[in-house]
Design an enzyme around this catalytic site. Structure first.
Site, mmCIF file in Angstrom:
data_model
loop_
_atom_site.group_PDB
_atom_site.id
_atom_site.type_symbol
_atom_site.label_atom_id
_atom_site.label_comp_id
_atom_site.label_asym_id
_atom_site.label_seq_id
_atom_site.Cartn_x
_atom_site.Cartn_y
_atom_site.Cartn_z
ATOM 1 C CG ASP A 13 -1.877 -1.193 1.210
ATOM 2 O OD1 ASP A 13 -2.236 -1.659 0.112
ATOM 3 O OD2 ASP A 13 -2.221 -1.673 2.303
ATOM 4 C CE LYS A 16 2.396 -2.575 -4.235
ATOM 5 N NZ LYS A 16 2.071 -2.129 -2.883
ATOM 6 N N GLY A 40 -4.569 -4.391 -3.712
ATOM 7 C CA GLY A 40 -5.584 -3.369 -3.975
ATOM 8 C C GLY A 40 -4.833 -2.117 -4.362
ATOM 9 C CG HIS A 41 -2.167 -2.092 -6.904
ATOM 10 N ND1 HIS A 41 -1.257 -2.602 -7.777
ATOM 11 C CD2 HIS A 41 -1.880 -2.647 -5.695
ATOM 12 C CE1 HIS A 41 -0.448 -3.440 -7.121
ATOM 13 N NE2 HIS A 41 -0.819 -3.486 -5.865
HETATM 14 P P1 GDP Z 1 -0.762 0.245 -3.537
HETATM 15 O O1 GDP Z 1 -1.365 -1.021 -3.027
HETATM 16 O O2 GDP Z 1 0.713 0.317 -3.290
HETATM 17 O O3 GDP Z 1 -1.103 0.546 -4.970
HETATM 18 O O4 GDP Z 1 -1.393 1.399 -2.653
HETATM 19 P P2 GDP Z 1 -2.945 1.571 -2.248
HETATM 20 O O5 GDP Z 1 -3.667 2.125 -3.404
HETATM 21 O O6 GDP Z 1 -3.477 0.353 -1.613
HETATM 22 O O7 GDP Z 1 -2.817 2.608 -1.067
HETATM 23 C C1 GDP Z 1 -2.238 3.867 -1.258
HETATM 24 C C2 GDP Z 1 -3.256 4.921 -0.836
HETATM 25 O O8 GDP Z 1 -2.625 6.178 -0.773
HETATM 26 C C3 GDP Z 1 -4.386 5.068 -1.838
HETATM 27 O O9 GDP Z 1 -5.543 5.448 -1.155
HETATM 28 C C4 GDP Z 1 -3.880 6.201 -2.736
HETATM 29 O O10 GDP Z 1 -4.923 6.899 -3.382
HETATM 30 C C5 GDP Z 1 -3.210 7.068 -1.723
HETATM 31 N N1 GDP Z 1 -2.096 7.864 -2.215
HETATM 32 C C6 GDP Z 1 -1.123 7.531 -3.106
HETATM 33 N N2 GDP Z 1 -0.233 8.532 -3.221
HETATM 34 C C7 GDP Z 1 -0.645 9.509 -2.379
HETATM 35 C C8 GDP Z 1 -0.140 10.805 -2.035
HETATM 36 O O11 GDP Z 1 0.914 11.249 -2.511
HETATM 37 N N3 GDP Z 1 -0.858 11.516 -1.105
HETATM 38 C C9 GDP Z 1 -1.998 11.049 -0.547
HETATM 39 N N4 GDP Z 1 -2.635 11.819 0.331
HETATM 40 N N5 GDP Z 1 -2.506 9.833 -0.849
HETATM 41 C C10 GDP Z 1 -1.817 9.091 -1.746
HETATM 42 P P1 IMO Z 2 -0.923 -4.238 -2.187
HETATM 43 O O1 IMO Z 2 -0.486 -4.775 -3.524
HETATM 44 C C1 IMO Z 2 -0.914 -4.633 2.126
HETATM 45 C C2 IMO Z 2 -0.891 -8.695 3.773
HETATM 46 C C3 IMO Z 2 -2.112 -9.154 4.522
HETATM 47 C C4 IMO Z 2 -1.463 -10.105 5.512
HETATM 48 C C5 IMO Z 2 -0.359 -10.754 4.672
HETATM 49 C C6 IMO Z 2 -0.740 -12.100 4.076
HETATM 50 O O2 IMO Z 2 -2.225 -3.516 -2.221
HETATM 51 O O3 IMO Z 2 0.188 -3.465 -1.552
HETATM 52 P P2 IMO Z 2 -2.310 -12.827 2.042
HETATM 53 O O4 IMO Z 2 -3.766 -12.607 1.822
HETATM 54 O O5 IMO Z 2 -1.441 -12.261 0.986
HETATM 55 O O6 IMO Z 2 -1.962 -14.244 2.369
HETATM 56 O O7 IMO Z 2 -1.993 -12.002 3.414
HETATM 57 O O8 IMO Z 2 -0.069 -9.842 3.643
HETATM 58 N N1 IMO Z 2 -1.146 -8.184 2.399
HETATM 59 C C7 IMO Z 2 -1.103 -6.898 2.053
HETATM 60 N N2 IMO Z 2 -0.928 -5.793 2.801
HETATM 61 N N3 IMO Z 2 -1.062 -4.513 0.802
HETATM 62 C C8 IMO Z 2 -1.213 -5.604 0.032
HETATM 63 O O9 IMO Z 2 -1.215 -5.561 -1.315
HETATM 64 C C9 IMO Z 2 -1.293 -6.874 0.665
HETATM 65 N N4 IMO Z 2 -1.478 -8.134 0.213
HETATM 66 C C10 IMO Z 2 -1.373 -8.935 1.287
HETATM 67 O O10 IMO Z 2 -2.764 -8.098 5.159
HETATM 68 O O11 IMO Z 2 -0.842 -9.378 6.532
HETATM 69 MG MG MG Z 3 -2.913 -1.670 -1.777
#
Ligand code: GDP
Ligand code: IMO
Ligand code: MG
Length: 425
Positions: A13, A16, A40-41
Protein backbone atom coordinates in the site's frame (compact mmCIF):
# COMPACT_ATOMS: atom_id res chain seq x y z
CA UNK A 1 17.29 -2.52 -21.43
CA UNK A 2 13.77 -1.24 -21.74
CA UNK A 3 12.02 -2.61 -18.66
CA UNK A 4 11.26 -0.67 -15.49
CA UNK A 5 10.00 -2.24 -12.29
CA UNK A 6 7.77 -0.58 -9.69
CA UNK A 7 7.71 -2.39 -6.34
CA UNK A 8 6.89 -1.72 -2.70
CA UNK A 9 9.66 -1.23 -0.14
CA UNK A 10 7.48 -1.39 2.99
CA UNK A 11 4.51 -3.62 3.91
CA UNK A 12 2.38 -2.87 0.84
CA UNK A 13 0.00 0.00 0.00
CA UNK A 14 2.88 2.39 -0.67
CA UNK A 15 1.11 3.78 -3.74
CA UNK A 16 2.42 1.34 -6.37
CA UNK A 17 -0.78 1.59 -8.44
CA UNK A 18 -0.53 5.34 -8.58
CA UNK A 19 3.16 5.29 -9.60
CA UNK A 20 2.56 2.54 -12.16
CA UNK A 21 -0.30 4.53 -13.68
CA UNK A 22 2.00 7.57 -13.86
CA UNK A 23 5.00 5.79 -15.40
CA UNK A 24 2.74 3.83 -17.76
CA UNK A 25 2.34 6.98 -19.83
CA UNK A 26 5.68 6.19 -21.48
CA UNK A 27 5.35 2.40 -21.61
CA UNK A 28 3.91 0.15 -24.29
CA UNK A 29 3.20 -2.77 -21.96
CA UNK A 30 2.38 -3.05 -18.23
CA UNK A 31 2.61 -6.39 -16.44
CA UNK A 32 1.89 -7.75 -12.97
CA UNK A 33 4.23 -10.63 -12.06
CA UNK A 34 3.13 -12.06 -8.69
CA UNK A 35 0.36 -12.09 -6.13
CA UNK A 36 -3.31 -12.03 -6.91
CA UNK A 37 -6.36 -10.18 -5.68
CA UNK A 38 -4.84 -9.72 -2.25
CA UNK A 39 -3.53 -6.55 -3.93
CA UNK A 40 -5.58 -3.37 -3.97
CA UNK A 41 -4.10 -0.64 -6.13
CA UNK A 42 -5.75 2.76 -6.15
CA UNK A 43 -5.61 5.07 -9.13
CA UNK A 44 -7.23 8.48 -9.06
CA UNK A 45 -7.87 10.11 -12.42
CA UNK A 46 -9.53 13.49 -12.00
CA UNK A 47 -12.40 12.94 -9.57
CA UNK A 48 -12.65 9.20 -10.27
CA UNK A 49 -11.10 6.68 -7.88
CA UNK A 50 -10.45 3.16 -9.23
CA UNK A 51 -9.28 0.19 -7.17
CA UNK A 52 -7.63 -2.65 -9.10
CA UNK A 53 -6.90 -6.05 -7.65
CA UNK A 54 -5.63 -8.16 -10.56
CA UNK A 55 -5.40 -6.14 -13.72
CA UNK A 56 -2.27 -3.95 -14.06
CA UNK A 57 -2.60 -0.24 -13.36
CA UNK A 58 -2.05 0.55 -17.04
CA UNK A 59 -5.51 -0.48 -18.14
CA UNK A 60 -6.77 3.11 -18.11
CA UNK A 61 -4.77 3.91 -21.25
CA UNK A 62 -6.43 2.56 -24.35
CA UNK A 63 -3.19 2.13 -26.28
CA UNK A 64 -1.29 -0.05 -23.78
CA UNK A 65 -1.13 -3.82 -23.50
CA UNK A 66 -1.68 -5.23 -20.01
CA UNK A 67 -0.27 -8.60 -18.99
CA UNK A 68 -0.98 -10.99 -16.11
CA UNK A 69 2.25 -12.98 -15.99
CA UNK A 70 3.06 -16.54 -14.95
CA UNK A 71 3.96 -15.70 -11.33
CA UNK A 72 0.41 -14.64 -10.50
CA UNK A 73 -2.46 -16.56 -8.92
CA UNK A 74 -5.71 -15.63 -10.66
CA UNK A 75 -9.20 -15.88 -9.21
CA UNK A 76 -11.43 -16.09 -12.32
CA UNK A 77 -14.47 -14.72 -10.47
CA UNK A 78 -12.56 -11.60 -9.50
CA UNK A 79 -11.12 -11.28 -12.98
CA UNK A 80 -14.64 -11.33 -14.41
CA UNK A 81 -15.80 -8.68 -11.94
CA UNK A 82 -12.84 -6.52 -12.77
CA UNK A 83 -13.28 -6.87 -16.54
CA UNK A 84 -16.96 -5.94 -16.18
CA UNK A 85 -16.05 -2.91 -14.06
CA UNK A 86 -13.44 -1.63 -16.52
CA UNK A 87 -15.81 -2.03 -19.45
CA UNK A 88 -18.61 -0.24 -17.56
CA UNK A 89 -16.21 2.62 -16.92
CA UNK A 90 -15.74 2.90 -20.68
CA UNK A 91 -12.25 1.44 -21.05
CA UNK A 92 -11.03 -1.31 -23.37
CA UNK A 93 -10.16 -4.76 -22.04
CA UNK A 94 -9.34 -6.58 -25.28
CA UNK A 95 -5.67 -5.59 -25.00
CA UNK A 96 -5.21 -7.90 -22.00
CA UNK A 97 -2.97 -10.98 -22.04
CA UNK A 98 -3.03 -13.75 -19.44
CA UNK A 99 -0.23 -16.26 -18.95
CA UNK A 100 -0.97 -19.89 -19.72
CA UNK A 101 1.35 -20.72 -16.79
CA UNK A 102 -0.32 -18.62 -14.09
CA UNK A 103 -2.17 -20.57 -11.39
CA UNK A 104 -5.90 -20.50 -10.76
CA UNK A 105 -7.48 -19.76 -7.38
CA UNK A 106 -10.45 -22.08 -6.78
CA UNK A 107 -13.12 -21.94 -4.05
CA UNK A 108 -11.35 -24.55 -1.89
CA UNK A 109 -8.38 -22.18 -1.62
CA UNK A 110 -10.61 -19.50 -0.12
CA UNK A 111 -12.16 -22.00 2.29
CA UNK A 112 -8.74 -23.25 3.38
CA UNK A 113 -7.39 -19.72 3.80
CA UNK A 114 -10.26 -18.96 6.17
CA UNK A 115 -9.91 -22.24 8.11
CA UNK A 116 -6.13 -22.05 8.38
CA UNK A 117 -6.33 -18.51 9.74
CA UNK A 118 -8.84 -19.66 12.33
CA UNK A 119 -6.59 -22.56 13.29
CA UNK A 120 -3.65 -20.20 13.85
CA UNK A 121 -5.51 -18.61 16.75
CA UNK A 122 -3.53 -15.72 18.24
CA UNK A 123 -0.77 -16.34 15.66
CA UNK A 124 -3.15 -15.56 12.78
CA UNK A 125 -1.39 -13.69 9.95
CA UNK A 126 -4.35 -11.48 9.17
CA UNK A 127 -4.48 -12.63 5.55
CA UNK A 128 -6.87 -11.09 3.05
CA UNK A 129 -8.65 -14.49 2.95
CA UNK A 130 -8.53 -14.50 -0.83
CA UNK A 131 -7.02 -17.97 -1.07
CA UNK A 132 -3.55 -16.70 -1.93
CA UNK A 133 -1.52 -18.82 0.51
CA UNK A 134 -3.33 -22.09 -0.31
CA UNK A 135 -3.05 -21.45 -4.08
CA UNK A 136 0.73 -20.87 -3.85
CA UNK A 137 0.98 -23.90 -1.54
CA UNK A 138 -0.57 -25.99 -4.32
CA UNK A 139 1.85 -24.53 -6.83
CA UNK A 140 4.82 -25.60 -4.66
CA UNK A 141 3.18 -28.97 -3.96
CA UNK A 142 2.73 -29.44 -7.71
CA UNK A 143 -1.01 -29.81 -7.21
CA UNK A 144 -1.99 -26.48 -8.74
CA UNK A 145 -4.30 -25.98 -11.70
CA UNK A 146 -2.73 -23.64 -14.22
CA UNK A 147 -4.47 -21.45 -16.78
CA UNK A 148 -3.45 -23.86 -19.57
CA UNK A 149 -5.15 -26.73 -17.68
CA UNK A 150 -8.14 -24.58 -16.84
CA UNK A 151 -8.99 -23.88 -20.49
CA UNK A 152 -8.74 -27.56 -21.50
CA UNK A 153 -12.19 -28.84 -20.42
CA UNK A 154 -11.08 -32.48 -19.95
CA UNK A 155 -7.89 -31.64 -18.10
CA UNK A 156 -9.71 -29.21 -15.85
CA UNK A 157 -12.50 -31.65 -14.99
CA UNK A 158 -10.01 -34.38 -14.17
CA UNK A 159 -7.65 -32.23 -12.09
CA UNK A 160 -10.54 -30.55 -10.32
CA UNK A 161 -12.05 -33.88 -9.29
CA UNK A 162 -8.75 -35.00 -7.82
CA UNK A 163 -8.22 -31.71 -6.00
CA UNK A 164 -11.75 -31.45 -4.62
CA UNK A 165 -11.50 -34.98 -3.23
CA UNK A 166 -8.17 -34.25 -1.59
CA UNK A 167 -9.04 -30.78 -0.33
CA UNK A 168 -12.31 -31.97 1.19
CA UNK A 169 -10.33 -34.45 3.28
CA UNK A 170 -8.36 -31.53 4.72
CA UNK A 171 -11.36 -29.25 5.05
CA UNK A 172 -13.49 -31.80 6.87
CA UNK A 173 -11.04 -34.01 8.74
CA UNK A 174 -8.37 -31.52 9.79
CA UNK A 175 -10.32 -28.27 10.04
CA UNK A 176 -13.83 -29.47 10.69
CA UNK A 177 -15.21 -27.33 7.86
CA UNK A 178 -17.86 -27.78 5.17
CA UNK A 179 -16.84 -29.67 2.02
CA UNK A 180 -16.94 -27.95 -1.37
CA UNK A 181 -18.96 -29.37 -4.27
CA UNK A 182 -17.19 -30.64 -7.40
CA UNK A 183 -20.31 -30.26 -9.56
CA UNK A 184 -20.99 -26.69 -8.50
CA UNK A 185 -17.41 -25.61 -9.07
CA UNK A 186 -17.19 -27.37 -12.43
CA UNK A 187 -20.40 -25.78 -13.60
CA UNK A 188 -19.45 -22.24 -12.65
CA UNK A 189 -15.77 -22.43 -13.58
CA UNK A 190 -16.19 -24.00 -17.02
CA UNK A 191 -18.06 -20.86 -18.01
CA UNK A 192 -15.31 -18.71 -16.49
CA UNK A 193 -12.68 -20.65 -18.44
CA UNK A 194 -14.47 -19.74 -21.68
CA UNK A 195 -14.37 -16.10 -20.67
CA UNK A 196 -10.64 -16.22 -20.04
CA UNK A 197 -9.69 -18.32 -23.08
CA UNK A 198 -9.34 -15.47 -25.64
CA UNK A 199 -6.79 -13.68 -23.45
CA UNK A 200 -4.47 -16.65 -22.87
CA UNK A 201 -0.97 -16.65 -24.40
CA UNK A 202 2.61 -17.52 -23.51
CA UNK A 203 3.24 -14.14 -21.88
CA UNK A 204 6.98 -14.75 -21.31
CA UNK A 205 7.43 -15.33 -25.05
CA UNK A 206 5.39 -12.20 -25.79
CA UNK A 207 7.28 -9.99 -23.32
CA UNK A 208 10.69 -11.15 -24.51
CA UNK A 209 9.76 -10.55 -28.11
CA UNK A 210 8.54 -7.03 -27.32
CA UNK A 211 11.62 -6.23 -25.25
CA UNK A 212 13.75 -7.49 -28.11
CA UNK A 213 12.07 -4.92 -30.37
CA UNK A 214 12.93 -2.18 -27.85
CA UNK A 215 9.37 -1.73 -26.61
CA UNK A 216 9.05 -0.46 -23.05
CA UNK A 217 7.67 -2.79 -20.42
CA UNK A 218 6.65 -1.63 -16.96
CA UNK A 219 6.44 -4.29 -14.24
CA UNK A 220 4.04 -3.61 -11.39
CA UNK A 221 4.77 -5.33 -8.10
CA UNK A 222 2.08 -6.16 -5.58
CA UNK A 223 2.43 -6.22 -1.79
CA UNK A 224 5.85 -5.04 -0.57
CA UNK A 225 9.35 -6.32 0.13
CA UNK A 226 8.61 -6.73 3.85
CA UNK A 227 5.78 -9.10 2.83
CA UNK A 228 8.11 -11.14 0.57
CA UNK A 229 8.32 -14.69 1.90
CA UNK A 230 12.09 -14.77 1.46
CA UNK A 231 13.03 -11.27 2.53
CA UNK A 232 10.14 -10.03 4.65
CA UNK A 233 8.92 -10.46 8.20
CA UNK A 234 8.35 -14.21 7.94
CA UNK A 235 5.94 -15.80 8.84
CA UNK A 236 3.83 -12.62 8.75
CA UNK A 237 4.22 -12.27 5.00
CA UNK A 238 2.38 -13.15 1.83
CA UNK A 239 3.05 -16.38 -0.10
CA UNK A 240 4.93 -14.95 -3.07
CA UNK A 241 8.00 -12.86 -3.91
CA UNK A 242 6.97 -9.23 -4.41
CA UNK A 243 10.56 -8.66 -5.60
CA UNK A 244 10.45 -11.64 -7.98
CA UNK A 245 9.96 -9.75 -11.24
CA UNK A 246 12.33 -11.85 -13.39
CA UNK A 247 10.97 -15.28 -12.45
CA UNK A 248 7.39 -14.02 -12.17
CA UNK A 249 7.41 -12.68 -15.73
CA UNK A 250 9.95 -14.97 -17.40
CA UNK A 251 12.23 -12.07 -18.30
CA UNK A 252 15.98 -12.01 -17.68
CA UNK A 253 17.71 -9.35 -15.53
CA UNK A 254 19.58 -7.93 -18.55
CA UNK A 255 16.33 -6.24 -19.62
CA UNK A 256 15.87 -4.30 -16.38
CA UNK A 257 16.84 -0.64 -16.68
CA UNK A 258 15.47 0.72 -13.39
CA UNK A 259 13.85 -0.64 -10.27
CA UNK A 260 11.72 2.04 -8.66
CA UNK A 261 11.18 1.41 -4.95
CA UNK A 262 7.92 2.91 -3.72
CA UNK A 263 7.71 4.15 -0.12
CA UNK A 264 5.33 6.34 1.77
CA UNK A 265 6.74 9.27 3.74
CA UNK A 266 5.65 7.23 6.77
CA UNK A 267 4.89 3.50 7.16
CA UNK A 268 1.66 1.50 7.11
CA UNK A 269 0.86 -2.15 7.63
CA UNK A 270 -2.33 -4.23 7.49
CA UNK A 271 -2.39 -7.62 9.14
CA UNK A 272 -0.32 -8.92 12.02
CA UNK A 273 3.42 -9.00 12.64
CA UNK A 274 6.16 -6.87 14.15
CA UNK A 275 6.12 -3.21 13.17
CA UNK A 276 8.94 -1.43 15.03
CA UNK A 277 7.97 2.20 14.31
CA UNK A 278 4.21 1.72 14.82
CA UNK A 279 2.47 4.71 16.47
CA UNK A 280 -0.47 3.37 18.39
CA UNK A 281 -1.35 6.86 19.61
CA UNK A 282 -2.75 10.23 18.55
CA UNK A 283 0.02 10.74 15.93
CA UNK A 284 -0.90 7.38 14.40
CA UNK A 285 -4.60 8.29 14.44
CA UNK A 286 -3.88 11.64 12.78
CA UNK A 287 -1.81 10.05 9.98
CA UNK A 288 -4.44 7.33 9.47
CA UNK A 289 -7.26 9.86 9.09
CA UNK A 290 -5.32 12.36 6.96
CA UNK A 291 -3.91 9.63 4.72
CA UNK A 292 -7.22 7.70 4.58
CA UNK A 293 -5.31 4.62 5.67
CA UNK A 294 -7.99 1.96 5.34
CA UNK A 295 -7.41 -1.22 3.32
CA UNK A 296 -8.39 -1.10 -0.36
CA UNK A 297 -9.34 -4.80 -0.35
CA UNK A 298 -10.65 -5.46 3.15
CA UNK A 299 -11.45 -1.96 4.47
CA UNK A 300 -9.40 -2.73 7.61
CA UNK A 301 -7.83 0.28 9.35
CA UNK A 302 -4.10 0.23 8.55
CA UNK A 303 -1.54 0.34 11.34
CA UNK A 304 0.68 3.40 10.85
CA UNK A 305 4.03 4.63 12.08
CA UNK A 306 7.13 6.68 11.29
CA UNK A 307 9.32 6.12 8.23
CA UNK A 308 11.76 3.30 8.96
CA UNK A 309 15.05 3.73 7.09
CA UNK A 310 16.28 0.31 8.28
CA UNK A 311 13.30 -1.32 6.56
CA UNK A 312 13.59 0.64 3.33
CA UNK A 313 17.38 0.17 3.15
CA UNK A 314 16.94 -3.58 3.57
CA UNK A 315 14.26 -3.63 0.86
CA UNK A 316 16.27 -1.52 -1.58
CA UNK A 317 19.24 -3.83 -1.18
CA UNK A 318 17.44 -7.13 -1.74
CA UNK A 319 15.27 -5.79 -4.57
CA UNK A 320 18.10 -3.92 -6.32
CA UNK A 321 16.26 -0.60 -6.18
CA UNK A 322 17.87 2.08 -8.34
CA UNK A 323 15.60 5.00 -7.41
CA UNK A 324 13.02 5.79 -4.75
CA UNK A 325 9.67 7.49 -4.92
CA UNK A 326 8.45 8.98 -1.65
CA UNK A 327 4.66 9.24 -1.67
CA UNK A 328 2.09 10.96 0.55
CA UNK A 329 4.39 13.77 1.69
CA UNK A 330 1.23 15.90 1.94
CA UNK A 331 -0.13 13.67 4.72
CA UNK A 332 2.61 14.75 7.15
CA UNK A 333 1.86 18.49 6.71
CA UNK A 334 1.04 20.16 10.02
CA UNK A 335 3.28 18.05 12.25
CA UNK A 336 5.75 20.19 14.19
CA UNK A 337 8.35 17.42 14.31
CA UNK A 338 8.73 14.32 12.15
CA UNK A 339 10.77 11.24 12.98
CA UNK A 340 12.76 8.73 10.95
CA UNK A 341 14.03 5.48 12.40
CA UNK A 342 17.76 5.11 11.69
CA UNK A 343 18.58 1.91 13.63
CA UNK A 344 17.42 -0.36 16.43
CA UNK A 345 18.77 -0.78 19.93
CA UNK A 346 18.94 -4.42 20.99
CA UNK A 347 20.30 -5.36 24.43
CA UNK A 348 22.44 -2.22 24.48
CA UNK A 349 23.80 -2.79 20.98
CA UNK A 350 22.88 -0.75 17.89
CA UNK A 351 21.60 -2.80 14.93
CA UNK A 352 21.56 -1.36 11.40
CA UNK A 353 20.38 -4.45 9.51
CA UNK A 354 16.77 -5.67 9.71
CA UNK A 355 16.90 -8.74 11.99
CA UNK A 356 15.50 -12.04 10.69
CA UNK A 357 14.45 -13.29 14.12
CA UNK A 358 11.04 -12.29 15.39
CA UNK A 359 12.29 -12.64 18.96
CA UNK A 360 15.15 -10.21 18.34
CA UNK A 361 12.80 -7.79 16.58
CA UNK A 362 10.35 -7.82 19.47
CA UNK A 363 13.16 -6.84 21.81
CA UNK A 364 14.35 -4.00 19.54
CA UNK A 365 13.75 -0.37 20.28
CA UNK A 366 13.81 2.04 17.33
CA UNK A 367 16.37 4.85 17.38
CA UNK A 368 14.88 8.01 15.91
CA UNK A 369 16.24 11.11 14.29
CA UNK A 370 13.90 14.04 14.84
CA UNK A 371 13.54 16.53 12.00
CA UNK A 372 11.56 19.75 11.68
CA UNK A 373 8.11 19.24 10.19
CA UNK A 374 6.27 21.50 7.75
CA UNK A 375 2.93 23.24 7.86
CA UNK A 376 2.51 24.17 4.19
CA UNK A 377 -0.15 22.54 2.02
CA UNK A 378 1.89 20.54 -0.50
CA UNK A 379 -0.96 19.24 -2.64
CA UNK A 380 -0.51 21.75 -5.49
CA UNK A 381 3.25 21.40 -5.78
CA UNK A 382 4.45 20.46 -9.25
CA UNK A 383 8.25 20.62 -8.95
CA UNK A 384 11.03 19.85 -6.51
CA UNK A 385 11.98 23.56 -6.26
CA UNK A 386 8.55 24.43 -4.88
CA UNK A 387 8.97 22.11 -1.89
CA UNK A 388 9.49 23.81 1.49
CA UNK A 389 13.09 23.53 2.77
CA UNK A 390 12.07 21.17 5.58
CA UNK A 391 10.56 18.71 3.08
CA UNK A 392 13.75 18.84 0.99
CA UNK A 393 15.74 18.10 4.15
CA UNK A 394 13.41 15.20 4.95
CA UNK A 395 13.99 13.72 1.48
CA UNK A 396 17.78 14.25 1.70
CA UNK A 397 17.83 12.54 5.05
CA UNK A 398 16.03 9.52 3.60
CA UNK A 399 18.39 9.41 0.62
CA UNK A 400 21.43 9.47 2.92
CA UNK A 401 20.17 6.82 5.30
CA UNK A 402 18.83 4.47 2.63
CA UNK A 403 21.65 5.08 0.17
CA UNK A 404 19.37 5.40 -2.87
CA UNK A 405 18.42 8.59 -4.75
CA UNK A 406 14.87 9.93 -4.58
CA UNK A 407 13.73 10.10 -8.21
CA UNK A 408 10.06 10.89 -7.67
CA UNK A 409 7.67 12.07 -4.98
CA UNK A 410 3.96 12.60 -4.67
CA UNK A 411 1.73 15.04 -2.84
CA UNK A 412 -1.73 13.59 -3.38
CA UNK A 413 -3.58 10.59 -4.79
CA UNK A 414 -4.26 12.06 -8.25
CA UNK A 415 -2.28 11.21 -11.36
CA UNK A 416 -1.16 14.83 -11.69
CA UNK A 417 0.09 15.02 -8.09
CA UNK A 418 3.21 12.96 -8.87
CA UNK A 419 6.50 14.75 -9.54
CA UNK A 420 9.42 13.16 -11.33
CA UNK A 421 12.93 14.52 -10.69
CA UNK A 422 15.08 12.31 -12.79
CA UNK A 423 14.53 10.32 -15.98
CA UNK A 424 13.22 6.81 -15.40
CA UNK A 425 12.78 5.48 -18.94
P1 GDP B 1 -0.76 0.24 -3.54
O1 GDP B 1 -1.37 -1.02 -3.03
O2 GDP B 1 0.71 0.32 -3.29
O3 GDP B 1 -1.10 0.55 -4.97
O4 GDP B 1 -1.39 1.40 -2.65
P2 GDP B 1 -2.95 1.57 -2.25
O5 GDP B 1 -3.67 2.13 -3.40
O6 GDP B 1 -3.48 0.35 -1.61
O7 GDP B 1 -2.82 2.61 -1.07
C1 GDP B 1 -2.24 3.87 -1.26
C2 GDP B 1 -3.26 4.92 -0.84
O8 GDP B 1 -2.62 6.18 -0.77
C3 GDP B 1 -4.39 5.07 -1.84
O9 GDP B 1 -5.54 5.45 -1.15
C4 GDP B 1 -3.88 6.20 -2.74
O10 GDP B 1 -4.92 6.90 -3.38
C5 GDP B 1 -3.21 7.07 -1.72
N1 GDP B 1 -2.10 7.86 -2.22
C6 GDP B 1 -1.12 7.53 -3.11
N2 GDP B 1 -0.23 8.53 -3.22
C7 GDP B 1 -0.64 9.51 -2.38
C8 GDP B 1 -0.14 10.81 -2.04
O11 GDP B 1 0.91 11.25 -2.51
N3 GDP B 1 -0.86 11.52 -1.10
C9 GDP B 1 -2.00 11.05 -0.55
N4 GDP B 1 -2.63 11.82 0.33
N5 GDP B 1 -2.51 9.83 -0.85
C10 GDP B 1 -1.82 9.09 -1.75
P1 IMO C 1 -0.92 -4.24 -2.19
O1 IMO C 1 -0.49 -4.78 -3.52
C1 IMO C 1 -0.91 -4.63 2.13
C2 IMO C 1 -0.89 -8.70 3.77
C3 IMO C 1 -2.11 -9.15 4.52
C4 IMO C 1 -1.46 -10.11 5.51
C5 IMO C 1 -0.36 -10.75 4.67
C6 IMO C 1 -0.74 -12.10 4.08
O2 IMO C 1 -2.23 -3.52 -2.22
O3 IMO C 1 0.19 -3.47 -1.55
P2 IMO C 1 -2.31 -12.83 2.04
O4 IMO C 1 -3.77 -12.61 1.82
O5 IMO C 1 -1.44 -12.26 0.99
O6 IMO C 1 -1.96 -14.24 2.37
O7 IMO C 1 -1.99 -12.00 3.41
O8 IMO C 1 -0.07 -9.84 3.64
N1 IMO C 1 -1.15 -8.18 2.40
C7 IMO C 1 -1.10 -6.90 2.05
N2 IMO C 1 -0.93 -5.79 2.80
N3 IMO C 1 -1.06 -4.51 0.80
C8 IMO C 1 -1.21 -5.60 0.03
O9 IMO C 1 -1.21 -5.56 -1.31
C9 IMO C 1 -1.29 -6.87 0.66
N4 IMO C 1 -1.48 -8.13 0.21
C10 IMO C 1 -1.37 -8.94 1.29
O10 IMO C 1 -2.76 -8.10 5.16
O11 IMO C 1 -0.84 -9.38 6.53
MG1 MG D 1 -2.91 -1.67 -1.78
Amino acid sequence: MSAVVVLGTQWGDEGKGKITDFLAQQAEIISRYQGGNNAGHTIVIGKKRHALRLIPSGIFYDDKICVLSNGMVIDPRVLKEELDYIQQEGYRTDQLKISNRAHIILPYHNVLDELQEEARGNRAIGTTKKGIGPAYTDKALRSGIRVCDFIEPDTFAQKLRQQVTEKNEWIVKIYNGHPVSYDEILDEYQALAELIRPFVVDTAAFLNEELGKGNKVLFEGAQGTMLDYDHGTYPFVTSSNPIGFCVGAGVGPRHIKEVIGVAKAYTSRVGQGVFPTEQNNSIGDLIRETGREYGTVTGRPRRVGWFDAVVVKHSCRVAGVTGLTINSLDVLSGLEKVKICTGYRHKGRVIQEYPASEKVLLACEPIYAELNGWTEDLTKITSYDQLPENVKEYLHFIENKVGVAVKMFSVGPERKQTVILDGVW
